[in-house]
Design an enzyme around this catalytic site. Structure first.
Site, PDB file in Angstrom:
ATOM      1  N   LYS A 145      24.653 -26.179  63.409  1.00 23.76           N
ATOM      2  CA  LYS A 145      23.816 -25.238  62.710  1.00 23.76           C
ATOM      3  C   LYS A 145      22.669 -25.966  62.025  1.00 23.76           C
ATOM      4  CE  LYS A 145      24.713 -23.819  58.642  1.00 23.76           C
ATOM      5  NZ  LYS A 145      24.660 -24.384  57.277  1.00 23.76           N
ATOM      6  N   HIS A 175      31.566 -24.645  61.396  1.00 26.93           N
ATOM      7  CA  HIS A 175      32.742 -25.448  61.037  1.00 26.93           C
ATOM      8  C   HIS A 175      33.780 -24.630  60.275  1.00 26.93           C
ATOM      9  CE1 HIS A 175      30.826 -26.075  57.089  1.00 26.93           C
ATOM     10  NE2 HIS A 175      31.997 -26.504  56.653  1.00 26.93           N
ATOM     11  N   LYS A 179      38.541 -24.371  60.099  1.00 29.98           N
ATOM     12  CA  LYS A 179      39.401 -24.495  58.917  1.00 29.98           C
ATOM     13  C   LYS A 179      40.762 -23.875  59.211  1.00 29.98           C
ATOM     14  CE  LYS A 179      35.602 -24.666  55.616  1.00 29.98           C
ATOM     15  NZ  LYS A 179      35.668 -25.881  54.808  1.00 29.98           N
ATOM     16  N   GLU A 213      30.573 -22.871  45.475  1.00 31.96           N
ATOM     17  CA  GLU A 213      30.497 -24.330  45.459  1.00 31.96           C
ATOM     18  C   GLU A 213      30.033 -24.796  44.088  1.00 31.96           C
ATOM     19  OE1 GLU A 213      29.234 -26.153  49.433  1.00 31.96           O
ATOM     20  OE2 GLU A 213      27.850 -24.489  49.158  1.00 31.96           O
ATOM     21  N   ASP A 232      21.931 -20.308  55.119  1.00 34.17           N
ATOM     22  CA  ASP A 232      22.779 -21.498  55.095  1.00 34.17           C
ATOM     23  C   ASP A 232      24.269 -21.145  55.174  1.00 34.17           C
ATOM     24  OD1 ASP A 232      23.108 -24.362  54.760  1.00 34.17           O
ATOM     25  OD2 ASP A 232      23.791 -23.960  52.718  1.00 34.17           O
ATOM     26  N   HIS A 237      28.873 -18.784  58.259  1.00 36.44           N
ATOM     27  CA  HIS A 237      30.246 -18.901  57.756  1.00 36.44           C
ATOM     28  C   HIS A 237      30.825 -17.569  57.249  1.00 36.44           C
ATOM     29  CE1 HIS A 237      29.141 -22.988  58.224  1.00 36.44           C
ATOM     30  NE2 HIS A 237      28.675 -23.215  57.009  1.00 36.44           N
ATOM     31  N   LYS A 337      25.565 -21.966  45.048  1.00 39.12           N
ATOM     32  CA  LYS A 337      25.657 -23.361  44.614  1.00 39.12           C
ATOM     33  C   LYS A 337      25.791 -23.380  43.100  1.00 39.12           C
ATOM     34  CE  LYS A 337      24.436 -25.009  48.731  1.00 39.12           C
ATOM     35  NZ  LYS A 337      25.483 -25.573  49.603  1.00 39.12           N
TER      36      LYS A 337
HETATM   37  C1  BG6 Z   1      27.252 -26.139  55.244  1.00 41.51           C
HETATM   38  C2  BG6 Z   1      26.065 -25.815  54.395  1.00 41.51           C
HETATM   39  O1  BG6 Z   1      27.163 -25.450  56.461  1.00 41.51           O
HETATM   40  O2  BG6 Z   1      28.436 -25.747  54.592  1.00 41.51           O
HETATM   41  C3  BG6 Z   1      26.188 -26.497  53.034  1.00 41.51           C
HETATM   42  O3  BG6 Z   1      24.868 -26.238  55.022  1.00 41.51           O
HETATM   43  C4  BG6 Z   1      27.515 -26.174  52.404  1.00 41.51           C
HETATM   44  O4  BG6 Z   1      25.129 -26.089  52.175  1.00 41.51           O
HETATM   45  C5  BG6 Z   1      28.663 -26.430  53.372  1.00 41.51           C
HETATM   46  O5  BG6 Z   1      27.665 -26.997  51.259  1.00 41.51           O
HETATM   47  C6  BG6 Z   1      29.974 -25.949  52.795  1.00 41.51           C
HETATM   48  O6  BG6 Z   1      31.037 -26.376  53.623  1.00 41.51           O
HETATM   49  P1  BG6 Z   1      32.502 -26.552  53.033  1.00 41.51           P
HETATM   50  O7  BG6 Z   1      33.319 -26.922  54.225  1.00 41.51           O
HETATM   51  O8  BG6 Z   1      32.403 -27.615  51.985  1.00 41.51           O
HETATM   52  O9  BG6 Z   1      32.865 -25.225  52.453  1.00 41.51           O
END
Ligand code: BG6
Length: 483
Positions: A145, A175, A179, A213, A232, A237, A337
């Protein structure tokens, strides 16, 4: 049994993603015996490194991030690594020739081209690969991505890559699908009998999907100013989590059957456009608080611009799925964030009992936690022990994967790389899925872009702007942690 012998060629092979995620994941696969002995990892970069330089870099930067219990295994892993310097978009073809020579050493291997590079390079890299004669029927390509920044750019990338690779050779990464809890969601829903009868609008009041996050965006402004939370995190996701929560039971556990059902959910999302965008979506941007910098003060190589002021670091959306199962059930999505905690979860809140005979009480909730501490909790009402009045209290029946199973919970990228090497695309996004997601996102983006309002400020370390609370509050609901 170990996968086929493959050459895994990583574009952007010395970059952040490669060093932080891909190489540690490959090491774990190697350690667990999931890589065939001959499999090689070929990093492509502009760096001008030799194989030895690259191995030295990995030894210095990756070794500390992984458990090396047997130095011989670590050495074996380093021995798989190669580096090829490539002049990206330049006139010097020697890098492509060097790659061709390396791959020609064994024509029978699977080839996996992993594009961990910016999306504008996807089309050009694929064309270079074809011109160098490196695309074989046993080749696959992995796209990281972001897959474009809107529907037209995503379609362009899909066309460019699709002109060179067949759809079944294209692996688009999200990704979150790697999980453990996300895959468990399918098992929970489709390997247990008790949920399915109540998994609908008769029983479910609403669903909340949160990816909170604590990190900010230090050093990422160049990317983030033009991405924002919607592109993002939500387009990929969060919408993936929504499709898996809402999809109909597929007839088979197979790549097309599952992805067909996911696409139908995306296609059933009620569009949010024009004046509705303001009602159903919230944008926020964090400001300096408690010693944490605001978005505009994060360290960056360039000063903030108008784009920086307008970009959202938080968003909340009230989505709806227009089909029989979900009519009238809001799906609230939220990500940000610099929130007070790192937590990704899906909360399914059931309706209240039809008639309550006890004072107090509240709804049942099913919580699927992706991180930290993967697990599933079902909050039920129980009677607090005591001889006096009946007092109700919600208590969780909980399953913690880490303590219930002794096996290590693998990182998302381990699962996904294993699947790519085995040629299994079930957990990757099909072209129509990505495009359906953008089709829903685009009108929200354009309404935001044409609005004169800036994102609502929220102090760093808090749960987002007031608007995010009103989004639920106006229908008498609240985000999960607020009760
Ligand atoms: C990424 C984003 O795809 O996923 C990031 O670009 C984000 O901004 C991250 O921090 C979060 O992934 P995870 O696995 O830490 O939840």
């Amino acid at each position: 049994s170990p996968a086929h012998t493959a050459d895994l060629v990583v574009f952007g092979g010395t970059g952040d993603l490669s060093m932080r995620k891909l190489l540690p994941a490959l090491y774990h696969s190697d350690r667990d015996g999931r890589l065939s002995p001959e499999t090689r990892v070929i990093a492509m970069s502009r760096g001008g490194l030799t194989d030895a330089d690259f191995r030295g870099k990995v030894d210095a930067e990756v070794r500390d991030r992984v458990p090396v219990d047997d130095p011989a295994v670590w050495q074996r892993f380093l021995g798989r690594l190669r580096h090829v310097s490539v002049d990206v978009g330049g006139a010097d073809a020697s890098g492509w020739e060097a790659l061709a020579r390396l791959l020609a050493e064994d024509e029978q291997r699977d080839r996996v081209y992993y594009l961990a590079s910016p999306p504008r390079t996807f089309g050009p890299f694929c064309r270079e690969l074809r011109e160098a004669g490196l695309v074989t029927p046993r080749s696959r390509v992995v796209l990281e991505k972001p897959l474009g920044h809107d529907l037209p750019s995503a379609q362009r990338i899909n066309d460019e890559v699709g002109a060179i690779f067949d759809e079944h050779q294209i692996f688009r990464i999200d990704h979150y699908l790697g999980k453990e809890t996300v895959q468990n969601l399918l098992v929970l829903r489709f390997a247990n009998a008790f949920l399915e009868p109540i998994w609908n609008s008769l029983w479910i009041d609403h669903v909340q999907i949160t990816a909170a996050e604590t990190v900010g965006t230090p050093g990422r402004r160049g990317y983030y100013d033009h991405a924002g939370a919607l592109r993002d995190m939500v387009q990929n996701h969060l919408l993936q989590l929504l499709t898996l929560t809402a999809m109909e039971p597929p007839a088979r556990n197979d790549r097309e059957a599952i992805r067909d059902e996911k696409v139908k959910v995306l296609q059933a999302l009620r569009p949010i456009a024009g004046t509705e965008v303001e009602r159903f979506t919230v944008r926020g941007q964090y400001t300096e608080a408690d010693g944490m910098p605001g978005y505009l003060d994060e360290p960056a190589s360039t000063p903030p611009t108008e784009a920086s002021r307008r970009v959202e670091t938080f968003t909340a959306i009230r989505a709806e799925i227009k089909n029989w199962r979900w009519a009238g059930v809001p799906f609230y999505l939220r990500t940000g964030k610099r929130m007070p905690y790192r937590r990704s979860e899906i909360v399914v809140q059931f309706k209240d009992v039809p008639h309550s005979i006890f004072p107090g009480g509240g709804p049942n909730r099913l919580v699927l936690r992706l991180q930290p501490e993967e697990g599933i909790e079902l909050h039920i009402m129980a009677k607090e022990p005591g001889a006096g009045e009946v007092t109700l209290k919600p208590v969780p029946l909980s399953l913690n994967f880490g303590t219930t199973f002794t096996a290590r919970v693998p990182e998302a990228y381990e699962r996904l790389l294993t699947d790519v090497l085995a040629g299994n695309p079930t957990l990757f996004m099909r072209r129509d899925e990505v495009e359906a997601a953008w089709r829903w996102i685009d009108p929200i983006l354009s309404a935001w872009e044409s609005s004169s309002d800036l994102p609502e400020p929220y102090p760093a370390g808090t749960t987002g702007p007031a608007g995010a609370h009103e989004l639920l509050g106006r229908s008498g609901r609240a985000w999960h942690e607020e009760e």
